[in-house]
Enzyme design. Structure first.
Site, short mmCIF file in Angstrom:
data_model
loop_
_atom_site.label_atom_id
_atom_site.label_comp_id
_atom_site.label_asym_id
_atom_site.label_seq_id
_atom_site.Cartn_x
_atom_site.Cartn_y
_atom_site.Cartn_z
CE LYS A 218 -1.52 -1.37 11.18
NZ LYS A 218 -0.37 -0.49 10.07
CE1 TYR B 199 0.33 -5.60 10.78
CE2 TYR B 199 -2.34 -7.14 10.57
CZ TYR B 199 -1.35 -5.97 10.53
OH TYR B 199 -0.93 -4.98 8.66
CB ILE C 2 -0.87 -0.16 1.77
CG1 ILE C 2 -1.83 -1.46 0.83
CG2 ILE C 2 -1.74 1.74 1.51
CD1 ILE C 2 -2.90 -1.11 1.93
#
Length: 316
Positions: free
Chosen positions: A185, A181, A32
């Site tokens: 975030k 994870y 991204i």
């Protein structure tokens, strides 16, 4: 006609010009982040790719230059897992001011065992959250020197179902890679919200915006060889998924809008329009758990203690 009605609607294919502005994209060499950098380069801005891998950064800058005539793009070495190096990385930008930073870089591990950075932090939490937390401290003078800079933090839809364990931020007691994870975030997103709260209290001209890309798959992402090559088989196999999710080029849209759109405000959350998973970027309500200021403040204090990053002069 009012000034608001004279502003054309946002169009991801026709971005406003940004000549003379400087943007930093962490992890801009792949995924991204690459598409954020490519799209921002088309505005005429100077785009700096932050990457820990010089060879991959060189390939990304070459790809952008091949697709965007006259692109002002370059790279700096940036290793978010090495907190002591981040002050030097900020100095290596060699600019007087920075108009935006997109905190995009991240590590995602799928399998055990638990790993740590050289500073002794769990790798995903230490890189994704603590690295960006510390980098922002070093960038703040450059951001404050710009007329209206933005810190854009790339969260994840995976964080929506997670909750932080403030007693085990480093996942020492119970390590599950996918959950760790998601929590890393979520910590990033809490940081983005809390940063804006503190910037407003300090009277700063800098704004902090949180975004997420929805569902962004490699198999739906257009090829950018050698950075990403999508085979015909992968494209055809992913066709049904396109009803619900999208490629990483579209996953970049919320971050690009958060950087460029004058209507975006600090403290907001932006994501894809369709169920938060695909489509053009739109503002969405800040998730209930993300709006808890007590959790955000406790995370901030813990992050400061873990990194030593001093934000006492946010107003610049």
């Amino acid at each position: 006609m009012s000034s608001a009605s004279s502003i054309p609607p946002w169009n991801v294919q026709r971005l406003p010009g940004a000549v003379g502005r400087v943007f930093l994209v962490t992890g801009g060499n792949a995924g991204i982040g690459y598409f954020v950098a490519e799209q921002l380069s088309a505005t005429g801005a100077t785009v700096v790719l932050g990457s820990r891998n010089p060879a991959k950064a060189e390939a990304a800058t070459a790809s952008i230059r091949a697709r965007v005539p006259g692109a002002r793009v370059r790279a700096v070495r940036l290793d978010l897992a090495d907190l002591a190096s981040l002050g030097t990385a900020a100095e290596s930008l060699e600019v007087d001011c920075l108009d935006a930073v997109v905190h995009n870089a991240g590590v995602a591990l799928d399998d055990p065992p638990r790993r740590e950075t050289g500073d002794g932090h769990e790798l995903m939490f230490g890189t994704n959250h603590l690295g960006h937390f510390t980098l922002t401290r070093w960038l703040m003078p450059l951001l404050s020197a710009a007329p209206a800079a933005r810190v854009v933090t790339m969260g994840s839809f995976a964080a929506k179902s997670e909750r932080l364990d403030l007693g085990d931020l480093q996942s020492r007691k119970d390590y599950q890679p996918k959950r760790t994870y998601g929590r890393s975030k979520l910590a990033q997103m809490y940081f983005g919200v809390e940063l804006d709260r503190r910037l407003r209290a300090a009277g700063s001209t800098v704004a902090s915006v949180v975004v997420h890309p929805g569902g962004a798959l490699d198999s739906l992402t257009p090829s950018r060889p050698p950075i990403h090559v999508r085979t015909t088989g992968a494209r055809l196999g992913a066709a049904p998924a396109a009803l619900l999710v999208q490629g990483k080029d579209a996953g970049a849209w919320p971050a690009v809008r958060a950087v460029l759109d004058p209507a975006v405000r600090g403290g907001q959350l932006w994501g894809p329009r369709v169920f938060g998973l695909r489509g053009e970027p739109r503002r969405e309500p800040v998730w209930n758990h993300l709006a808890d200021p007590s959790v955000a403040a406790r995370l901030w204090d813990a992050s400061r203690d873990l990194t030593g990053a001093d934000f006492s002069t946010l107003a610049g």
